[in-house]
Write an enzyme that holds these catalytic residues in place. Sequence first.
Site, short mmCIF file in Angstrom:
data_model
loop_
_atom_site.label_atom_id
_atom_site.label_comp_id
_atom_site.label_asym_id
_atom_site.label_seq_id
_atom_site.Cartn_x
_atom_site.Cartn_y
_atom_site.Cartn_z
N HIS A 179 -14.41 -4.97 -0.68
CA HIS A 179 -15.54 -5.71 0.34
C HIS A 179 -14.43 -6.14 1.89
CE1 HIS A 179 -18.44 -7.54 2.35
NE2 HIS A 179 -18.05 -9.29 1.98
N ALA A 198 -4.88 -5.18 3.99
CA ALA A 198 -5.37 -5.15 2.91
C ALA A 198 -5.79 -5.35 2.56
CB ALA A 198 -6.43 -7.22 3.51
N GLY A 244 -13.36 6.67 4.56
CA GLY A 244 -12.83 7.64 3.44
C GLY A 244 -11.92 7.05 3.51
#
Length: 207
Positions: free
Chosen positions: A110, A180, A12
């Site tokens: 992703h 990112a 998480g």
Amino acid sequence: MLRILVCVSGGGTNLQAIMDEITNGTIHNTEIVKVISNNPNAYALTRAENAGIEAECIAPKDFDDRTEFNKAFLKAVDIKHPDLIVLAGFLVNIPTEMIQNYRNRMINIHPSLIPSFCGKGFYGLKVHESALNRGVKVTGATVHFVDVGTDTGPIILQKAVEVKPGDTPEALQKRVMEQAEWIILPKAIDLIANGKVQVKDEKVYIK
Ligand code: GRF
């Protein structure tokens, strides 16, 4: 106020980034109405509970078959009337009915620069192992809308990350998350919450 429902399966850290960015005001006009996990041991559930957010585990193994699970999962989502569903490391095949009902209202993070290292079987460390095996010098992460394919939906945001000599899959995974994922997922939610995202002909335009 954008009502978001976050689906998780693991630690998480992306959920934490979203919660932190809502708290510090970087994500505007957004509230998390629920967190759902398929994994009862997901630390993400603990993160949600610690933040006082409603959290529930709905595990496929607790149902007779996939159809029963899909019905229960869809019901648990619909009852919260989310404006946006956020898949933050959710390792469950999304029911087709949910993809249709939440068209351009469901996003996924992703850990690669799609279309590289994505699709069936590309999840978690496997993505970074493949990037290292291929010898790419740059990788990164992508936020995209979810469609019936795997990692094939319209791309909202991407961010590149350098691959360093001697990188292990774990080290690369950590850098991709820090440099990112934890940046572009909150940013994508903020853009959507503030009406800055438009989808036309399967392409995303940021206003
Ligand atoms: C992230 O790397 C995400 O890109 C991928 O699954 C991982 C989930 O990590 N889909 P966390 O549970 O958010 O820490």
